[in-house]
Design an enzyme around this catalytic site. Structure first.
Site, PDB file in Angstrom:
ATOM      1  N   GLN A  96     -14.976 -47.733 -47.739  1.00 40.37           N
ATOM      2  CA  GLN A  96     -14.207 -46.614 -47.196  1.00 40.37           C
ATOM      3  C   GLN A  96     -12.954 -47.096 -46.502  1.00 40.37           C
ATOM      4  O   GLN A  96     -12.752 -48.305 -46.283  1.00 40.37           O
ATOM      5  CB  GLN A  96     -15.088 -45.821 -46.223  1.00 40.37           C
ATOM      6  CG  GLN A  96     -15.658 -46.668 -45.103  1.00 40.37           C
ATOM      7  CD  GLN A  96     -16.773 -45.964 -44.339  1.00 40.37           C
ATOM      8  OE1 GLN A  96     -16.633 -45.709 -43.147  1.00 40.37           O
ATOM      9  NE2 GLN A  96     -17.871 -45.660 -45.023  1.00 40.37           N
ATOM     10  N   HIS A  98     -10.004 -45.535 -43.317  1.00 42.45           N
ATOM     11  CA  HIS A  98      -9.687 -44.501 -42.345  1.00 42.45           C
ATOM     12  C   HIS A  98      -8.176 -44.376 -42.178  1.00 42.45           C
ATOM     13  O   HIS A  98      -7.455 -45.376 -42.264  1.00 42.45           O
ATOM     14  CB  HIS A  98     -10.314 -44.822 -40.985  1.00 42.45           C
ATOM     15  CG  HIS A  98     -11.779 -45.099 -41.041  1.00 42.45           C
ATOM     16  ND1 HIS A  98     -12.691 -44.182 -41.499  1.00 42.45           N
ATOM     17  CD2 HIS A  98     -12.492 -46.202 -40.698  1.00 42.45           C
ATOM     18  CE1 HIS A  98     -13.905 -44.707 -41.438  1.00 42.45           C
ATOM     19  NE2 HIS A  98     -13.808 -45.922 -40.958  1.00 42.45           N
ATOM     20  N   GLU A 115     -10.994 -49.330 -35.665  1.00 42.83           N
ATOM     21  CA  GLU A 115     -12.304 -49.685 -35.119  1.00 42.83           C
ATOM     22  C   GLU A 115     -12.464 -51.199 -35.052  1.00 42.83           C
ATOM     23  O   GLU A 115     -11.572 -51.961 -35.454  1.00 42.83           O
ATOM     24  CB  GLU A 115     -13.414 -49.077 -35.979  1.00 42.83           C
ATOM     25  CG  GLU A 115     -13.422 -49.549 -37.416  1.00 42.83           C
ATOM     26  CD  GLU A 115     -14.379 -48.736 -38.292  1.00 42.83           C
ATOM     27  OE1 GLU A 115     -15.360 -49.324 -38.770  1.00 42.83           O
ATOM     28  OE2 GLU A 115     -14.114 -47.536 -38.493  1.00 42.83           O
ATOM     29  N   HIS A 172     -13.066 -51.220 -46.157  1.00 38.12           N
ATOM     30  CA  HIS A 172     -14.148 -51.946 -45.489  1.00 38.12           C
ATOM     31  C   HIS A 172     -15.493 -51.282 -45.706  1.00 38.12           C
ATOM     32  O   HIS A 172     -15.579 -50.107 -46.068  1.00 38.12           O
ATOM     33  CB  HIS A 172     -13.876 -52.028 -43.986  1.00 38.12           C
ATOM     34  CG  HIS A 172     -13.910 -50.683 -43.311  1.00 38.12           C
ATOM     35  ND1 HIS A 172     -12.864 -49.796 -43.352  1.00 38.12           N
ATOM     36  CD2 HIS A 172     -14.881 -50.065 -42.589  1.00 38.12           C
ATOM     37  CE1 HIS A 172     -13.173 -48.694 -42.679  1.00 38.12           C
ATOM     38  NE2 HIS A 172     -14.402 -48.824 -42.200  1.00 38.12           N
ATOM     39  N   ARG A 192     -14.076 -41.962 -48.497  1.00 34.06           N
ATOM     40  CA  ARG A 192     -15.009 -42.796 -49.250  1.00 34.06           C
ATOM     41  C   ARG A 192     -14.384 -43.181 -50.590  1.00 34.06           C
ATOM     42  O   ARG A 192     -13.921 -42.331 -51.342  1.00 34.06           O
ATOM     43  CB  ARG A 192     -16.322 -42.028 -49.440  1.00 34.06           C
ATOM     44  CG  ARG A 192     -17.489 -42.868 -49.890  1.00 34.06           C
ATOM     45  CD  ARG A 192     -18.766 -42.016 -49.983  1.00 34.06           C
ATOM     46  NE  ARG A 192     -19.171 -41.496 -48.686  1.00 34.06           N
ATOM     47  CZ  ARG A 192     -19.376 -40.208 -48.434  1.00 34.06           C
ATOM     48  NH1 ARG A 192     -19.208 -39.309 -49.373  1.00 34.06           N
ATOM     49  NH2 ARG A 192     -19.753 -39.823 -47.232  1.00 34.06           N
TER      50      ARG A 192
END
Length: 321
Positions: A96, A98, A115, A172, A192
């Site tokens: 996926q 972000h 993240e 990642h 995804r």
């Protein structure tokens, strides 16, 4: 009396989840496929509540808006900016990516999602998917369109204690057998890219992919960021600064005895990931076991630690203030 905000996590079932959150952290998981414990969160998809003191029963989101002084928060209209999870990747997560703040705001009405991962445990041979091999957008799009995953995806072996910084735009996934503490922006926007063609037993269908969005937001080429780790000592505490980044700072505390600390940020998020610790604030002592999570709010300017424990802490970076 000033006091920490001790929190009750929310648990999330996932197709790739397992039982490690119960087996290792004694959490009351809802099923044998529990993938995530949102241990510090104000996000509406997993708000956590305070279980002690004056604010017992209040959620982090409520306190962020109603008691802004606890966080030195100057803007009650914005969401609580940080989110901390423990993830049990019993199986591979989907590959996926972000979006950044601008794309997420325009297309999902949320914050972007940068993240980081601190590897708590990893089975022999465990790895993560981290980045890709494409050198330009055309090559990336072609590999996605043709499903050339073996050549596109980069795999990295991992072990307990490894740390990875995962900015928005990074392709990642956690691999099977990895238990991770994730510090991130408070966002639940995920695109995804590849899900190993598995079928969700609950629906009998493959999960949706989001290839158009993923192509737009994935960084090409992939250039991994490897923050320098800075180690210092206070009393019997070893402090390892894992990353100082625009949205958050992640610091590991390894305690073997006693230490006293002073606040260096408007507030500090902390999770006990190993051992037990006694936290003393304003003369009151709180005994905290594994998986216990808490916030040291702005009115807590000093505290004392005693025990044998490892804690992961997160503080807001300049873009989260």
């Amino acid at each position: 009396m000033t006091e920490p905000l001790i929190l009750k996590p929310t648990l999330h079932e996932k197709i790739w989840g397992g039982t490690a959150l119960r087996d290792i952290y004694d959490l009351d998981i809802p099923s044998e496929t529990t993938g995530e414990a949102w241990v510090i969160s104000g996000h509406p998809n997993g708000v956590v509540s305070v279980i002690n003191g004056e604010y017992a029963g209040k959620t982090v989101a409520q306190l962020w808006h109603d008691e802004p002084q606890l966080f030195a928060n100057q803007d009650v209209e914005r969401p609580f900016p940080l989110l901390v999870k423990i993830l049990d990747a019993h199986q591979d997560l989907s590959v996926q990516v972000h979006p950044d703040d601008q794309y997420a705001r325009e297309h999902a009405g949320e914050l972007g999602k940068t993240e980081s991962w601190y590897i708590l445990a990893a089975k022999p041979g465990a790895m993560i998917y981290y980045g890709h091999t494409a050198t330009d957008k055309a090559a990336f799009d072609q590999a996605v369109d043709t499903g050339d995953w073996d050549h596109l995806l980069q795999k990295v072996p991992v072990k307990a204690g490894d740390f990875f910084y995962v900015p928005s735009g990074t392709l990642h996934a956690l691999g099977a057998g990895v238990l991770t503490l994730e510090s991130q922006q408070s966002s639940d926007v995920t695109y995804r890219v590849y899900d190993f063609d598995r079928v969700d037993a609950k629906t009998g269908q493959k999960r949706d992919l989001h290839l158009a969005d993923a192509k737009k937001v994935t960084s090409v080429p992939f250039v991994p960021e490897k923050p320098a780790q800075i180690v210092s000592h206070v009393g019997d505490l070893t402090i390892t600064n894992l990353v100082s980044a625009p949205y958050f700072n992640v610091v590991k505390w390894e305690l073997a005895g006693k230490a006293s600390l002073n606040a260096t940020a408007p507030y500090t998020l902390a999770t006990v990931v190993a051992g037990q610790v006694d936290l003393t604030v304003d003369g009151a002592t709180y005994h905290l076991n594994k998986a216990a999570s808490f916030i040291l709010p702005n009115d807590v300017q000093s505290w004392h630690l005693a025990g044998e424990a490892t804690l992961m802490t997160t503080t807001p970076g300049p873009k989260s203030l």
